[in-house]
Motif scaffolding. Structure first.
Motif, PDB file in Angstrom:
ATOM      1  N   SER A 143     -17.271  24.311  -5.053  1.00 17.33           N
ATOM      2  CA  SER A 143     -16.888  23.492  -6.203  1.00 17.33           C
ATOM      3  C   SER A 143     -16.378  22.132  -5.771  1.00 17.33           C
ATOM      4  O   SER A 143     -16.688  21.116  -6.387  1.00 17.33           O
ATOM      5  N   ILE A 182     -17.589  21.992 -13.889  1.00 24.83           N
ATOM      6  CA  ILE A 182     -17.512  22.679 -12.599  1.00 24.83           C
ATOM      7  C   ILE A 182     -16.348  23.678 -12.610  1.00 24.83           C
ATOM      8  O   ILE A 182     -16.486  24.815 -12.164  1.00 24.83           O
ATOM      9  N   LEU A 204     -16.435  27.771 -12.188  1.00 32.65           N
ATOM     10  CA  LEU A 204     -15.643  28.423 -11.145  1.00 32.65           C
ATOM     11  C   LEU A 204     -14.788  29.538 -11.746  1.00 32.65           C
ATOM     12  O   LEU A 204     -14.747  30.660 -11.230  1.00 32.65           O
ATOM     13  N   SER A 214     -24.685  21.984 -11.548  1.00 33.21           N
ATOM     14  CA  SER A 214     -23.420  22.073 -12.277  1.00 33.21           C
ATOM     15  C   SER A 214     -23.049  20.765 -12.972  1.00 33.21           C
ATOM     16  O   SER A 214     -21.984  20.657 -13.541  1.00 33.21           O
TER      17      SER A 214
END
Lengths: 307, 271
Positions: free
Chosen positions: A12, A285, A289, B113
């Motif tokens: 991440s 993000i 996560l 992402s």
């Protein structure tokens, strides 16, 4: 398990750095970043100040370092239009977007879970086929079109609800339906297939044989166990909702993050656009996560599957 | 073959290719005297404008037909570009493994992402939304999906005997990649690319709707919906028909893609 979580965390951080690199490169691809930031009408003094603050006369790696340093200190630039920090401009709009996304999320669950459960129980009937059509349509109808149709028919012809703006709860209904439509289709479809899997398992047959009332078999035993994949999908949809809100806000003149981003693109207020990209990507993000972490706790098998 | 979706796709392709012949009038011709006419079947409508006219008196049907051009040609150009980029990187990552694999796949994860629409908006806003720019932008947003699939497929094909034999027989690496790996992964790529057409059309429509896609007066479905916003309480047909064109086209392509997936690559079902 810890190794997996640590790996995900590092990934991440890498992703955030990548996003920052992309932003950094985009601003420079266009030529002189100070010119991009300031637009056409700039006075030489401000121009020189911006060039200094962006370290434009230094080597490129020094520029990137300076940029990263600023971002991590929460300095995302200065809105030339509103004459205050870009991050402040974004954060002030954030509650509106959160409210819209939250309402849309609530709406999609309220619609999707009962639909999915009923379709699974009444498999291959007209309900089931109806759900399939709903799901296919949900994926093909653009959010903004659903929004426009709601404005035309519900707000316009029927005059039931306000067509735009942010005010009381009634202002929230149409935008929430428009934005929740797409995730609802996906969640309903997954609820159905997860329910079918569970209904087929031994413990459900056992419960039935034992004589547990059918309502209880379904709503207590089956739905609870079908929830795991649905929860993950829901988590992933939250991130999607926030970026979908960008378009929906424009349809309903909802004064959130998306709305200000588009205004800033038109107004060439680049620092605000940059702040929006960084902020929304970071949320995206972080949401991914969190979903992964929660999921590992719910169902340890997942980490092998998701690789 | 799903007959109805396939027919609709064929009709849309026909519209896109022969718009000047099919459309009743030129897309940008209109007179203010004819402005905001309702569709032919409602009161005040005329069969000269079957789906009504917009605020400038332009024929909605003709503009919807011309709109197919932008949507479909954009998809037709940007998807191969995304495929080329994504598949090249994916095959390299899968075949060579090691650092190349780690680097490329982290890049893919990062790109996946990022919210695609936001990235596309910013790129279109900064660089301007010419047709060519949009093709490049959409390709940039869509390549990671192809990279991920082709890497996975390459990993399994790489271990098969014929690849090892080709290596022993002295084939060069580029030869192995193009002649032995690629033909064995192409089905999955074709299926994914078909399923992506719908998303690309939706993305383009969203950009045009937001006013950062193809500039007016070029007729695009999203752009028409954007123009409809000013007349929304007076003229429902402005908001209904272009959106219906998007929904019907995307729905047909998705159904066709599902069918293709079941035929060519049932494995993808689980993805």
């Amino acid at each position: 398990m810890q190794r997996y979580l640590l790996g995900r965390l590092v990934q991440s951080i890498f992703t955030i750095l990548f996003v920052l690199l992309v932003v950094f490169v985009i601003v420079r691809l266009k030529g002189d970043p100070a010119a991009v930031m300031l637009g056409e009408n700039r006075d030489p003094e401000t121009y020189a100040a911006v060039r200094r603050s962006l370290h434009l006369d230094d080597p490129i790696h020094v520029q990137f370092g300076a940029f990263l340093g600023k971002v991590f200190r929460g300095d995302l630039g200065y809105s030339w239009y509103q004459r205050r920090p870009a991050l402040e401009v974004m954060l002030e709009r954030f509650p509106a977007t959160l409210q819209l996304a939250g309402a849309a999320f609530f709406f999609s669950l309220l619609l999707a879970i009962p639909l999915g459960v009923v379709a699974a129980i009444k498999r291959d009937t007209i309900y089931d086929r109806g759900l399939k059509i709903f799901a296919l349509l949900g994926q093909a109808m653009p959010t903004f079109w659903v929004g426009l149709l709601l404005i035309v028919f519900v707000a316009g012809y029927l005059g039931l609800l306000p067509a735009g703006g942010r005010g009381g709860p009634s202002h929230l209904i149409l935008p929430a339906i428009a934005l929740g439509w797409f995730p609802a289709a996906a969640i309903a479809r997954l609820t159905r297939s997860a329910m079918l899997d569970v209904l087929d398992s031994d413990f459900i047959k056992m419960a039935r044989v034992k004589g547990v009332p059918e309502q209880m078999v379904i709503w207590k035993h089956a739905v609870k166990n079908a929830a795991i994949p649905v929860v993950t999908l829901m988590g992933l949809q939250i991130a999607g909702l926030l970026s979908g809100a960008v378009v929906t806000e424009q349809v309903f003149a909802w004064p959130g993050v998306g709305w200000i981003t588009i205004q800033s693109i038109f107004g060439r207020d680049f620092p605000v656009v940059q702040a929006a990209v960084i902020l929304l990507a970071a949320i995206h993000i972080a949401a991914n996560l969190v979903v992964d972490i929660v999921y590992v706790y719910l169902d340890p098998r997942v980490r092998y599957l998701r690789r | 073959m799903p007959l109805i979706p396939a027919t609709i796709i064929a009709v849309m392709l026909f519209f896109a290719a022969f718009a000047p012949v099919v459309a009743p009038s030129p897309p940008n011709k209109g007179s203010l005297k004819e402005a905001l006419r309702p569709p032919a079947w409602s009161q005040g409508g005329s069969w000269r404008y079957p789906l009504g006219t917009d605020y400038a008196g332009r024929d909605i049907l003709s503009r919807v037909i011309y709109g197919a051009r932008v949507s479909l040609s954009l998809a037709a150009l940007s998807i191969p570009m995304g495929v080329l980029l994504g598949v090249s990187l994916g095959v390299v990552a899968g075949y060579f493994g090691g650092w190349a694999d780690i680097f490329i796949m982290r890049l893919v994860d990062a790109a996946l992402s990022m919210p695609g629409i936001l990235l596309a908006m910013v790129l279109a806003g900064v660089f301007g939304a010419s047709f060519l720019n949009l093709v490049i932008i959409i390709a940039m947003v869509s390549w990671p999906g192809y990279a991920r699939i082709s890497r996975g497929e390459t990993l399994s094909v790489r271990e098969r005997d014929f690849v090892g034999l080709a290596r022993v027989a002295g084939c060069s690496t580029p030869h192995i990649l193009v002649r032995h790996i690629l033909p064995n992964i192409i089905n999955s790529i074709v299926v994914l690319a078909t399923l992506m057409v719908g998303s690309v059309i939706l993305l383009e429509a969203a950009l045009s709707f937001l006013g950062i896609g193809i500039r007016p007066p070029t007729p695009t479905w999203g752009g028409m919906l954007n123009e409809a916003r000013g007349y929304i309480t007076k003229a429902w047909w402005l908001a209904v028909f272009p959106g219906a064109a998007i929904a019907v086209t995307v729905l047909s392509i998705n159904l066709f893609g599902d069918w293709l997936r079941d035929r060519l690559d049932p494995k993808l079902r689980q993805v």
